[in-house]
Design a protein around this motif. Sequence first.
Motif, PDB file in Angstrom:
ATOM      1  N   THR A 177       0.852  -1.174   0.000  1.00  0.00           N
ATOM      2  CA  THR A 177       0.000   0.000   0.000  1.00  0.00           C
ATOM      3  C   THR A 177       0.894   1.233   0.000  1.00  0.00           C
ATOM      4  O   THR A 177       2.038   1.179   0.457  1.00  0.00           O
ATOM      5  CB  THR A 177      -0.919   0.066   1.237  1.00  0.00           C
ATOM      6  OG1 THR A 177      -0.110   0.056   2.430  1.00  0.00           O
ATOM      7  CG2 THR A 177      -1.889  -1.104   1.270  1.00  0.00           C
TER       8      THR A 177
ATOM      9  N   ARG B 286       1.824   4.539   1.679  1.00  0.00           N
ATOM     10  CA  ARG B 286       1.681   5.085   3.024  1.00  0.00           C
ATOM     11  C   ARG B 286       2.521   6.355   3.124  1.00  0.00           C
ATOM     12  O   ARG B 286       3.430   6.581   2.323  1.00  0.00           O
ATOM     13  CB  ARG B 286       2.142   4.068   4.080  1.00  0.00           C
ATOM     14  CG  ARG B 286       1.533   2.695   3.948  1.00  0.00           C
ATOM     15  CD  ARG B 286       2.068   1.740   5.001  1.00  0.00           C
ATOM     16  NE  ARG B 286       3.513   1.645   5.011  1.00  0.00           N
ATOM     17  CZ  ARG B 286       4.228   0.888   4.186  1.00  0.00           C
ATOM     18  NH1 ARG B 286       3.620   0.158   3.274  1.00  0.00           N
ATOM     19  NH2 ARG B 286       5.546   0.857   4.271  1.00  0.00           N
TER      20      ARG B 286
ATOM     21  N   ASP C  23      -2.545   7.153   3.958  1.00  0.00           N
ATOM     22  CA  ASP C  23      -2.709   7.325   5.398  1.00  0.00           C
ATOM     23  C   ASP C  23      -1.374   7.308   6.134  1.00  0.00           C
ATOM     24  O   ASP C  23      -0.386   6.734   5.667  1.00  0.00           O
ATOM     25  CB  ASP C  23      -3.609   6.220   5.971  1.00  0.00           C
ATOM     26  CG  ASP C  23      -5.014   6.274   5.403  1.00  0.00           C
ATOM     27  OD1 ASP C  23      -5.514   7.396   5.198  1.00  0.00           O
ATOM     28  OD2 ASP C  23      -5.605   5.198   5.158  1.00  0.00           O
ATOM     29  N   GLY C  24      -1.377   7.921   7.300  1.00  0.00           N
ATOM     30  CA  GLY C  24      -0.202   7.904   8.165  1.00  0.00           C
ATOM     31  C   GLY C  24      -0.541   8.500   9.513  1.00  0.00           C
ATOM     32  O   GLY C  24      -1.630   9.049   9.712  1.00  0.00           O
TER      33      GLY C  24
END
Length: 212
Positions: free
Chosen positions: A51, A53, A122-123
């Motif tokens: 993914t 990220r 996201d993160g």
Amino acid sequence: MNHPAELKIHRYLEDVRKAKRGMSDATIARIVRDVKEAVEKQFNQKERKFTMRMSNIGRPYCQLWFDKNQPEEGLEPSANFLMNMMIGDIVEAVFKGVLTEAGVEFSDGYKSTLTVGKHKIDGTHDLIMDKRVDDIKSASPWSYNNKFKDYETLKEHDAFGYIGQLAGYSKALNVEPGGWWVVNKANGEFKYVPAEGIDEEAVLSDIQDTVS
């Protein structure tokens, strides 16, 4: 020193060394909680699929392409990889505790999402201090002295995408990019490396190209 909080931290640590100050139960409990969460994250992993990220989006395009499309061709992490990751997590947890006890105001732990086209990246950022987002990094002595020397030097050796990560958080959180709190894993010395001269538009354009 590159950040006013550095002096507060040095004063606090010196007072602790002289037994003039200590650490509150609440701060100790938070450090323990953060380390527990890190152990669970690192040692109870589920099988991960590729993914994008915040932590990898600034890395070289070719590296991400191979991670996604031909992961079997890449080198497996060494057996000590998890221990190295845990050292970083512990350093981050304790450093935040030190910031708290030193009287440095900050917020942390908020998940953020960067939207690039139809993709959501996201993160979880490390710190927001003085309305700027900062990252905490633990570094080997060589990296501490040679890579985290200043922003321009880091830019030349940024194989892990730290600049892209910081710019991504900045955009997602709508705050200015701050810099990096760097702790030497060998002896505990620390410093602040400001992201002075960062061209956010150029970095974000590179991220958009990579995602595309």
